[in-house]
Motif scaffolding. Structure first.
Motif, PDB file in Angstrom:
ATOM      1  N   GLU A   1      -1.185   4.711  -4.555  1.00  0.00           N
ATOM      2  CA  GLU A   1      -0.493   4.557  -3.277  1.00  0.00           C
ATOM      3  C   GLU A   1      -0.249   3.080  -3.020  1.00  0.00           C
ATOM      4  OE1 GLU A   1      -1.781   7.300  -0.141  1.00  0.00           O
ATOM      5  OE2 GLU A   1      -1.879   5.534   1.156  1.00  0.00           O
ATOM      6  N   ARG A   2       0.998   2.740  -2.717  1.00  0.00           N
ATOM      7  CA  ARG A   2       1.307   1.343  -2.385  1.00  0.00           C
ATOM      8  C   ARG A   2       1.934   1.316  -1.005  1.00  0.00           C
ATOM      9  NH1 ARG A   2       4.512   2.016  -7.204  1.00  0.00           N
ATOM     10  NH2 ARG A   2       3.363   1.458  -9.070  1.00  0.00           N
ATOM     11  N   ARG A   3       1.350   0.545  -0.143  1.00  0.00           N
ATOM     12  CA  ARG A   3       1.814   0.430   1.256  1.00  0.00           C
ATOM     13  C   ARG A   3       2.164   1.798   1.839  1.00  0.00           C
ATOM     14  NH1 ARG A   3       5.483  -2.717  -1.179  1.00  0.00           N
ATOM     15  NH2 ARG A   3       4.514  -4.580  -2.018  1.00  0.00           N
TER      16      ARG A   3
ATOM     17  N   ARG B   1       3.236   7.022  -1.979  1.00  0.00           N
ATOM     18  CA  ARG B   1       2.546   7.479  -3.188  1.00  0.00           C
ATOM     19  C   ARG B   1       3.460   7.450  -4.408  1.00  0.00           C
ATOM     20  NH1 ARG B   1      -2.170  11.827  -2.065  1.00  0.00           N
ATOM     21  NH2 ARG B   1      -3.290  10.465  -0.625  1.00  0.00           N
ATOM     22  N   ALA B   2       3.174   6.560  -5.369  1.00  0.00           N
ATOM     23  CA  ALA B   2       3.908   6.538  -6.645  1.00  0.00           C
ATOM     24  C   ALA B   2       3.415   7.705  -7.498  1.00  0.00           C
ATOM     25  CB  ALA B   2       3.680   5.218  -7.355  1.00  0.00           C
ATOM     26  N   LEU B   3       2.115   7.997  -7.448  1.00  0.00           N
ATOM     27  CA  LEU B   3       1.558   9.198  -8.076  1.00  0.00           C
ATOM     28  C   LEU B   3       0.751   9.936  -7.012  1.00  0.00           C
ATOM     29  CD1 LEU B   3       0.361   7.925 -11.590  1.00  0.00           C
ATOM     30  CD2 LEU B   3       2.444   9.197 -11.052  1.00  0.00           C
TER      31      LEU B   3
ATOM     32  N   PRO C   1      12.706  12.448 -13.363  1.00  0.00           N
ATOM     33  CA  PRO C   1      13.754  11.685 -12.693  1.00  0.00           C
ATOM     34  C   PRO C   1      13.315  10.272 -12.330  1.00  0.00           C
ATOM     35  CG  PRO C   1      12.982  13.505 -11.293  1.00  0.00           C
ATOM     36  CD  PRO C   1      12.248  13.613 -12.590  1.00  0.00           C
ATOM     37  N   SER C   2      14.297   9.453 -12.037  1.00  0.00           N
ATOM     38  CA  SER C   2      14.052   8.082 -11.625  1.00  0.00           C
ATOM     39  C   SER C   2      13.128   8.068 -10.405  1.00  0.00           C
ATOM     40  CB  SER C   2      15.411   7.467 -11.283  1.00  0.00           C
ATOM     41  OG  SER C   2      15.313   6.099 -11.318  1.00  0.00           O
ATOM     42  N   GLY C   3      12.108   7.217 -10.465  1.00  0.00           N
ATOM     43  CA  GLY C   3      11.193   7.094  -9.324  1.00  0.00           C
ATOM     44  C   GLY C   3      10.107   8.148  -9.296  1.00  0.00           C
ATOM     45  N   SER C   4      10.028   9.002 -10.343  1.00  0.00           N
ATOM     46  CA  SER C   4       9.031  10.083 -10.312  1.00  0.00           C
ATOM     47  C   SER C   4       7.623   9.588 -10.649  1.00  0.00           C
ATOM     48  CB  SER C   4       9.435  11.213 -11.267  1.00  0.00           C
ATOM     49  OG  SER C   4       9.613  10.725 -12.566  1.00  0.00           O
ATOM     50  N   GLY C   5       7.526   8.378 -11.245  1.00  0.00           N
ATOM     51  CA  GLY C   5       6.189   7.831 -11.508  1.00  0.00           C
ATOM     52  C   GLY C   5       5.879   7.568 -12.973  1.00  0.00           C
ATOM     53  N   LYS C   6       6.868   7.669 -13.852  1.00  0.00           N
ATOM     54  CA  LYS C   6       6.618   7.539 -15.301  1.00  0.00           C
ATOM     55  C   LYS C   6       6.063   6.159 -15.672  1.00  0.00           C
ATOM     56  CE  LYS C   6      10.956   8.383 -16.255  1.00  0.00           C
ATOM     57  NZ  LYS C   6      11.484   8.479 -14.879  1.00  0.00           N
ATOM     58  N   SER C   7       6.717   5.101 -15.167  1.00  0.00           N
ATOM     59  CA  SER C   7       6.241   3.743 -15.509  1.00  0.00           C
ATOM     60  C   SER C   7       4.854   3.508 -14.921  1.00  0.00           C
ATOM     61  CB  SER C   7       7.200   2.677 -14.984  1.00  0.00           C
ATOM     62  OG  SER C   7       8.466   2.866 -15.534  1.00  0.00           O
ATOM     63  N   THR C   8       4.602   4.084 -13.767  1.00  0.00           N
ATOM     64  CA  THR C   8       3.281   3.923 -13.145  1.00  0.00           C
ATOM     65  C   THR C   8       2.203   4.531 -14.054  1.00  0.00           C
ATOM     66  OG1 THR C   8       4.319   3.997 -10.966  1.00  0.00           O
ATOM     67  CG2 THR C   8       1.948   4.382 -11.038  1.00  0.00           C
ATOM     68  N   VAL C   9       2.508   5.665 -14.677  1.00  0.00           N
ATOM     69  CA  VAL C   9       1.542   6.281 -15.599  1.00  0.00           C
ATOM     70  C   VAL C   9       1.240   5.322 -16.747  1.00  0.00           C
ATOM     71  CG1 VAL C   9       1.173   8.168 -17.251  1.00  0.00           C
ATOM     72  CG2 VAL C   9       2.131   8.659 -14.987  1.00  0.00           C
TER      73      VAL C   9
ATOM     74  N   SER D   1      11.023   8.350 -21.410  1.00  0.00           N
ATOM     75  CA  SER D   1      12.456   8.454 -21.673  1.00  0.00           C
ATOM     76  C   SER D   1      13.129   9.347 -20.636  1.00  0.00           C
ATOM     77  CB  SER D   1      12.670   9.019 -23.081  1.00  0.00           C
ATOM     78  OG  SER D   1      14.042   9.178 -23.337  1.00  0.00           O
ATOM     79  N   HIS D   2      14.385   8.983 -20.311  1.00  0.00           N
ATOM     80  CA  HIS D   2      15.210   9.853 -19.470  1.00  0.00           C
ATOM     81  C   HIS D   2      15.908  10.889 -20.326  1.00  0.00           C
ATOM     82  CE1 HIS D   2      15.485   6.741 -16.150  1.00  0.00           C
ATOM     83  NE2 HIS D   2      15.268   7.866 -15.516  1.00  0.00           N
ATOM     84  N   ASP D   3      15.822  10.707 -21.644  1.00  0.00           N
ATOM     85  CA  ASP D   3      16.644  11.478 -22.576  1.00  0.00           C
ATOM     86  C   ASP D   3      15.802  12.625 -23.144  1.00  0.00           C
ATOM     87  OD1 ASP D   3      18.151  12.440 -24.660  1.00  0.00           O
ATOM     88  OD2 ASP D   3      18.691  10.463 -25.442  1.00  0.00           O
TER      89      ASP D   3
HETATM   90  N1  LIG Z   1       5.802  -2.762  -7.358  1.00  0.00           N
HETATM   91  C1  LIG Z   1       6.058  -1.690  -6.587  1.00  0.00           C
HETATM   92  N2  LIG Z   1       5.783  -1.717  -5.255  1.00  0.00           N
HETATM   93  C2  LIG Z   1       6.018  -0.656  -4.465  1.00  0.00           C
HETATM   94  N3  LIG Z   1       6.516   0.527  -4.924  1.00  0.00           N
HETATM   95  C3  LIG Z   1       6.812   0.606  -6.230  1.00  0.00           C
HETATM   96  C4  LIG Z   1       6.600  -0.482  -7.132  1.00  0.00           C
HETATM   97  N4  LIG Z   1       6.981  -0.090  -8.376  1.00  0.00           N
HETATM   98  C5  LIG Z   1       7.423   1.193  -8.252  1.00  0.00           C
HETATM   99  N5  LIG Z   1       7.315   1.616  -6.978  1.00  0.00           N
HETATM  100  C6  LIG Z   1       7.637   2.968  -6.446  1.00  0.00           C
HETATM  101  O1  LIG Z   1       6.760   3.903  -7.067  1.00  0.00           O
HETATM  102  C7  LIG Z   1       7.448   5.112  -7.387  1.00  0.00           C
HETATM  103  C8  LIG Z   1       7.310   5.408  -8.872  1.00  0.00           C
HETATM  104  O2  LIG Z   1       7.939   4.355  -9.623  1.00  0.00           O
HETATM  105  P1  LIG Z   1       7.978   4.334 -11.204  1.00  0.00           P
HETATM  106  O3  LIG Z   1       8.595   3.020 -11.578  1.00  0.00           O
HETATM  107  O4  LIG Z   1       6.647   4.664 -11.730  1.00  0.00           O
HETATM  108  O5  LIG Z   1       8.986   5.541 -11.514  1.00  0.00           O
HETATM  109  P2  LIG Z   1       9.784   5.888 -12.841  1.00  0.00           P
HETATM  110  O6  LIG Z   1       9.729   7.362 -12.977  1.00  0.00           O
HETATM  111  O7  LIG Z   1       9.281   5.059 -13.972  1.00  0.00           O
HETATM  112  O8  LIG Z   1      11.258   5.415 -12.451  1.00  0.00           O
HETATM  113  P3  LIG Z   1      12.484   4.917 -13.388  1.00  0.00           P
HETATM  114  O9  LIG Z   1      12.801   6.063 -14.292  1.00  0.00           O
HETATM  115  O10 LIG Z   1      13.572   4.635 -12.384  1.00  0.00           O
HETATM  116  O11 LIG Z   1      12.014   3.690 -14.116  1.00  0.00           O
HETATM  117  C9  LIG Z   1       8.889   4.889  -6.939  1.00  0.00           C
HETATM  118  O12 LIG Z   1       9.035   5.490  -5.669  1.00  0.00           O
HETATM  119  C10 LIG Z   1       9.031   3.398  -6.853  1.00  0.00           C
HETATM  120  O13 LIG Z   1       9.991   3.036  -5.870  1.00  0.00           O
END
Ligand SMILES: Nc1ncnc2c1ncn2[C@@H]1O[C@H](COP(=O)(O)OP(=O)(O)OP(=O)(O)O)[C@@H](O)[C@H]1O
Length: 226
Positions: free
Chosen positions: A16-18, A21-23, A41-49, A190-192
């Motif tokens: 959770e950021r501010r 919830r990213a995850l 999808p974009s923003g679903s949390g993949k990079s956070t994982v 990957s998105h693909d």
């Molecule tokens: N540094 C950050 N500070 C605050 N919120 C963030 C930060 N980085 C990502 N988020 C938010 O956390 C959520 C998950 O982001 P994340 O980058 O993990 O998604 P993703 O699935 O990898 O997206 P994409 O496919 O667009 O790269 C999103 O709602 C994003 O806006």
């Protein structure tokens, strides 16, 4: 909780950021061998994982386990050598390819540098090339070699082929598949979906910060080939 077949185990992870919830209770397993795809999808949390796996990010609650150890109890710098990451836009540092590889492993011998290049499908003539004058596909391979020279156990790829044309992306897929034959574990965002069906053994689908499905693609691909 975890066994030797598990590379990473995510147990009800919340990030959770501010107040956002990213995850949001992400639970999944990534096997210790082969390629695990993360799709969603974009923003679903993949990079956070991915960022959780080398402690660029820490869970607000829940746990992440790596090969049986709680990631929260591991030394972050040592963990980052074991779990290497190639970022969304692979960016070599100014200097030669050799300079780039040495930033990751300052003590590496010439033989180790050449071996890392070879694993990224580049020959040793690349060592003296200017790392800032490379195509997208070349820069990506140099960044993979730079990660491999530290001899990680896991390679994490964040959308590493999204900017490449199809031939270059396919050739990169082949290189990564070859790497897994030496026992390297790969986490590939990957998105693909079609790409992940070609390369992954397991695909974890993420939706709104939760695991929506985990599929054993390798088994499916194998039965389709029969
Ligand atoms: N540094 C950050 N500070 C605050 N919120 C963030 C930060 N980085 C990502 N988020 C938010 O956390 C959520 C998950 O982001 P994340 O980058 O993990 O998604 P993703 O699935 O990898 O997206 P994409 O496919 O667009 O790269 C999103 O709602 C994003 O806006």
């Amino acid at each position: 909780m975890t066994d030797e077949l598990d590379g990473f185990v995510f147990d009800e992870v919340v990030v959770e950021r501010r107040g956002v919830r990213a995850l949001d209770g992400f639970s999944a397993r990534a096997p210790a061998r082969g390629i695990t795809g993360l799709f969603g999808p974009s923003g679903s949390g993949k990079s956070t994982v991915l960022r959780l796996c080398n402690r660029l990010e820490v869970p607000t609650s829940g746990r992440v386990w790596f090969r049986g150890d709680d990631v929260g109890a591991l030394d972050p710098l040592r963990l980052r050598r074991r779990v290497g990451m190639v970022f969304q836009r692979p960016t070599p540092f100014p200097g030669t390819v050799r300079d780039n590889l040495l930033t990751a492993a300052p003590e590496a011998t010439r033989q180790q540098l050449e071996q890392a290049l070879e694993r990224a499908a580049l020959d040793n003539s690349w060592l003296e090339r200017d790392a800032t004058a490379l195509s997208g596909g070349e820069a990506q391979r140099v960044c993979v070699a730079r990660t491999l020279v530290a001899e990680p156990e896991v390679l994490m790829l964040d959308e590493s082929t999204s900017a490449l044309d199809e031939d270059v992306a396919r050739s990169f897929e082949h290189t990564v598949l070859e790497l897994t034959r030496d026992g390297l574990m790969v986490l590939w965002v990957s998105h693909d979906r079609a790409q992940l069906e070609r390369v992954a053994d397991v695909v974890i689908r993420i939706h709104a910060g939760r695991c929506a499905a985990s599929e054993a693609i390798g088994r499916k691909r194998h039965s389709e080939e029969m």
